[in-house]
Design a protein around this motif. Structure first.
Motif, short mmCIF file in Angstrom:
data_model
loop_
_atom_site.label_atom_id
_atom_site.label_comp_id
_atom_site.label_asym_id
_atom_site.label_seq_id
_atom_site.Cartn_x
_atom_site.Cartn_y
_atom_site.Cartn_z
N VAL A 265 0.86 -1.34 0.03
CA VAL A 265 0.03 0.02 0.09
C VAL A 265 0.66 1.28 0.11
N ASP A 269 -2.25 5.43 -3.12
CA ASP A 269 -3.79 4.49 -2.74
C ASP A 269 -4.52 5.61 -1.80
N LYS A 326 -5.28 -1.62 -8.97
CA LYS A 326 -4.79 -0.50 -9.56
C LYS A 326 -5.44 0.24 -10.75
N GLU A 329 -8.42 2.06 -9.56
CA GLU A 329 -7.96 3.36 -9.06
C GLU A 329 -7.82 4.10 -10.26
#
Length: 377
Positions: A265, A269, A326, A329
């Motif tokens: 992390v 993030d 990923k 995001e």
């Protein structure tokens, strides 16, 4: 593949590196033959490629798709097939490969339709077209997309290519928002107006104080990562457009200071989470949200869906899930861009931050090469 005079000439000119790639491509074709529809799952290439058993391997044993030649056995833990087409096909299945092809068709149609601006040396069109071409050429022999910093730059090129007329006209509103153009100076005045956010500031102070207490008990590396993350989250919560200025720096550099060892992390993030949280709060307050719905965002959503389907074939589901997160995001960042990047100056700042991140990353590589610093592999 790799047979005949062409393959021999390629291997002769480039030596062992070319021979390894040809063998890796042969292995990739065998994987595609066995898993043509769904592929093998995101970030699972090494689990299929690595030999079933070999002494001294740095990775776990795989299914043994590696070609049994001396060149490839020196590198049994490859994580990608050194080819863009094979990488998409294996990591996302045939649906993901089609979606990426769709993205390329849309991109180059825009460039072709706007070719008249080449006479005036439009910096956006020239830069995005040249960068995309370089990425595709590089992708013929190496990894050019399935690293989060490379994919971020690629998606950024997809986003700015249609804006050549927008840039030349100096408009300050992204597609999907109101057609009313707000002057930059007026926008800055609105953003700089004092606002009563005592509750938010109290919350930020409380979180900062708690983080400070935690920092005192952590090792220096983790403490620095936590401090940077808390600071970035605070900035994004109060000025969400700053997320787009920070991510081009934190994406390539954030993994150097992970907040946790196994899960990796990073500060990026937390920035994306803060951006999404701010958007949800804004929607709850104003009942209004401006999202970007373009051919490339739709194709990216299809790509994420294709990854999820391909993950059903993964030998390591945890790696596939991390990879999918990923891209989710990235989709969040792309979809919320029209809400926060509302002026030409904002987009230029993102471009400058992206260039700065790339220069810093390249400088780090040169430093490691010159002084033999960092991992050897």
């Amino acid at each position: 593949l790799g047979s005949g005079k062409a393959g021999s000439a390629f291997a002769h000119v480039h030596g062992n590196t070319a021979a390894r790639r040809i063998d890796v491509w042969r292995s990739s074709l065998r994987m595609i033959k066995d898993y043509p529809i769904l592929g093998i799952g995101p970030d699972n290439f090494s689990h299929y490629y690595a030999p079933v058993k070999q002494k001294g391997m740095a990775c776990q044993p795989g299914l043994g798709y590696m070609e049994p030649h001396d060149q490839t056995w020196r590198e049994p833990c490859l994580s990608h097939p050194h080819n863009l087409v094979f990488d998409f096909w294996l990591s996302t299945g045939i649906l993901g490969l089609i979606s990426f092809g769709w993205l390329q068709v849309v991109f180059w149609r825009i460039v072709w339709k706007s070719r008249s601006t080449l006479k005036t040396a439009d910096p956006v069109l020239l830069g995005s077209g040249a960068a995309m071409l370089a990425s595709l050429v590089h992708g013929l022999v190496d990894n050019s997309y399935f690293l989060i910093d490379l994919s971020m730059i690629t998606c950024f090129l997809f986003a700015i290519a249609p804006r050549t007329d927008w840039w030349r006209a100096g408009a300050t509103v992204m597609e999907g928002q109101s057609s009313t153009v707000m002057p930059t100076t007026r926008l800055r005045q609105v953003m700089l107006q004092p606002q009563k956010r005592r509750g938010g500031y109290v919350f930020l102070v409380a979180v900062t104080a708690t983080a400070a207490l935690l920092i005192c008990t952590l090792p220096a590396e983790r403490a620095a990562a936590l401090l940077a993350s808390v600071t970035a989250v605070g900035v994004v919560l109060f000025r969400p457009r700053f997320a787009y200025f920070l991510l081009p720096i934190t994406v390539p550099w954030g993994s150097a200071l992970p907040l946790s060892g196994a899960s990796q992390v990073t500060i990026s993030d937390f920035i994306v989470a803060a951006l999404a949280a701010r958007a949800v709060v804004s929607y709850a307050r104003d009942r209004r949200m401006t999202l970007s719905v373009t051919p490339w965002t739709i194709a990216t959503a299809v790509l994420v869906l294709a990854m999820a389907l391909s993950a059903t074939q993964a030998l390591s589901l945890s790696l596939s899930v991390k990879e999918i997160i990923k891209w989710v995001e990235l989709l969040i960042v792309a979809g919320l861009a029209p809400m926060y990047l509302t002026t030409v100056e904002d987009v230029w700042t993102v471009i400058a931050a992206t260039i700065a991140g790339g220069v810093l990353e390249a400088g780090s590589g040169l430093f490691q090469f010159a002084f033999h610093y960092g991992p050897r592999n």
